[in-house]
Design an enzyme around this catalytic site. Structure first.
Site, PDB file in Angstrom:
ATOM      1  N   GLU A  82      -5.343   3.211   5.815  1.00 44.81           N
ATOM      2  CA  GLU A  82      -5.183   2.988   4.377  1.00 44.81           C
ATOM      3  C   GLU A  82      -5.831   4.123   3.601  1.00 44.81           C
ATOM      4  O   GLU A  82      -5.394   4.466   2.505  1.00 44.81           O
ATOM      5  CB  GLU A  82      -5.803   1.643   4.000  1.00 44.81           C
ATOM      6  CG  GLU A  82      -5.612   1.239   2.568  1.00 44.81           C
ATOM      7  CD  GLU A  82      -6.034  -0.204   2.318  1.00 44.81           C
ATOM      8  OE1 GLU A  82      -6.820  -0.427   1.372  1.00 44.81           O
ATOM      9  OE2 GLU A  82      -5.580  -1.105   3.051  1.00 44.81           O
ATOM     10  N   ARG A 132       0.821  -1.211   0.000  1.00 46.89           N
ATOM     11  CA  ARG A 132       0.000   0.000   0.000  1.00 46.89           C
ATOM     12  C   ARG A 132       0.859   1.267   0.000  1.00 46.89           C
ATOM     13  O   ARG A 132       0.507   2.276   0.599  1.00 46.89           O
ATOM     14  CB  ARG A 132      -0.965   0.004   1.201  1.00 46.89           C
ATOM     15  CG  ARG A 132      -1.843  -1.233   1.313  1.00 46.89           C
ATOM     16  CD  ARG A 132      -2.792  -1.390   0.125  1.00 46.89           C
ATOM     17  NE  ARG A 132      -3.544  -2.622   0.228  1.00 46.89           N
ATOM     18  CZ  ARG A 132      -3.172  -3.768  -0.330  1.00 46.89           C
ATOM     19  NH1 ARG A 132      -2.063  -3.832  -1.050  1.00 46.89           N
ATOM     20  NH2 ARG A 132      -3.904  -4.846  -0.199  1.00 46.89           N
ATOM     21  N   SER A 192     -11.645  -0.643   2.974  1.00 41.60           N
ATOM     22  CA  SER A 192     -10.843  -0.916   4.167  1.00 41.60           C
ATOM     23  C   SER A 192     -10.216   0.379   4.673  1.00 41.60           C
ATOM     24  O   SER A 192      -9.544   1.090   3.927  1.00 41.60           O
ATOM     25  CB  SER A 192      -9.744  -1.934   3.849  1.00 41.60           C
ATOM     26  OG  SER A 192     -10.308  -3.190   3.526  1.00 41.60           O
TER      27      SER A 192
END
Length: 322
Positions: free
Chosen positions: A310, A184, A240
């Site tokens: 995130e 990520r 998420s």
């Protein structure tokens, strides 16, 4: 505090040359999947890449620029955003099969192409390796920017090269070797001459393996079915919220702390998937951010693990942006 109006911000450009749509004081809740947040001082939807380059060349260098796609991984604070928000998903959406042979194929996708559309397009051309993208709710540009992934696959596993644009409107073609890519996380490798911090993806070429159309389509359907069963798709959310810590899952840690269903105002930790925060009606960005802080503190106190978001959290607290 006085803020520049639209006319003063665009004084360096003949707006008649712009072919896109330029607006002022745009509600960002219309453009983010959480359906919450403040206003953008200015909002621009370019007609194409050339139009985007023209706009950036003349936009004031001291005014912030934020690029978005579908706004599916973004929280805009209630005080809104100064500068300009530029949306890419409506126009930078070219999708084409560049080449195909017995060893696979190469697909070009513009930054505004939804990830799920790229997955279906690849399957329809008997190419495999992009099925996981059906599980990512954003666009190709966002997936490239954060190395989005799920089910053990990541976006940059498939990237052959990308195109970018910077604050000066300069378009460049780059390869994966130009980037530091991790979980990520994607960062442009800096050189002594790299003095432009703002660089955005405008598209990418994806190298995929040969496959069978029906098996790939079935894999996409299976993944989408799993999403429906395990994720709260009936409520506005950003997907998420937290990255998974090494060797564990954020959702498990949040649930372990008894936070499923925890609510502040109209923002709530999903009862279906603990790593989702949903908007149950008219949640504010401050309510969503308060839940994020509460979850981080609770998990840290219980486990010693500090969950990392995130989602991107941007903008000003409280108030409003003129």
């Amino acid at each position: 505090m006085d803020t520049p109006d639209l006319q003063s911000r665009t004084s360096g450009i003949d707006t008649r040359l712009l072919r896109g749509e330029l607006r002022q004081h745009e509600p960002m809740k219309r453009h983010v999947s959480w359906r919450a947040g403040g206003h953008a001082a200015c909002f621009y939807q370019p007609a194409d890449l050339e139009d985007l380059a023209l706009f950036l060349r003349h936009w004031p260098k001291d005014e912030p620029v934020v690029m978005i796609g579908l706004g599916s991984n973004l929280l805009v604070r209630d005080g809104g955003l100064p500068g300009v928000v530029i949306t890419l998903h409506a126009k930078l959406n070219d999708l084409s099969l560049v080449e195909q042979n017995e060893s696979g194929g190469l697909i070009y996708a513009g930054a505004g192409v939804p990830c799920a559309k790229l997955a279906r397009f690849a399957a329809s051309h008997n190419l495999t390796g992009a099925e996981f993208l059906a599980g990512i709710p954003g666009t190709v540009g966002g997936a490239l920017a954060m190395n989005a992934g799920c089910y053990g696959a990541e976006t940059w596993d498939r990237v052959e090269r990308v195109t970018t644009i910077d604050r000066s409107g300069i378009v460049r073609e780059r390869t994966p070797e130009d980037y530091q890519v991790g979980y990520r996380h994607v960062e442009l490798q800096r050189t002594p001459s790299s003095d432009t911090p703002d660089v955005w993806f405008t598209g990418g070429w994806f190298r995929l393996r040969p496959g069978k159309m029906e098996s790939s389509r079935q894999a996409v359907r299976t993944l989408l079915t799993a999403r429906i069963k395990t994720q709260p798709l009936g409520f506005p959310s950003a997907g998420s919220v937290f990255r998974n810590p090494p060797g564990d899952h954020a959702a498990r840690l949040i649930e372990q702390c008894g936070l499923k269903g925890f609510r502040i105002g109209d923002a709530m930790v999903s009862t279906l998937h603990a790593n989702f925060i949903v908007n149950c009606g008219h949640a504010t960005a401050s309510e969503i951010e308060a839940i994020i802080d509460t979850v981080q503190n609770a998990v840290h106190q219980a486990t010693g693990i500090r969950l990392i978001t995130e989602v991107r959290i941007i903008g000003q607290l409280g108030g409003s942006t003129q």
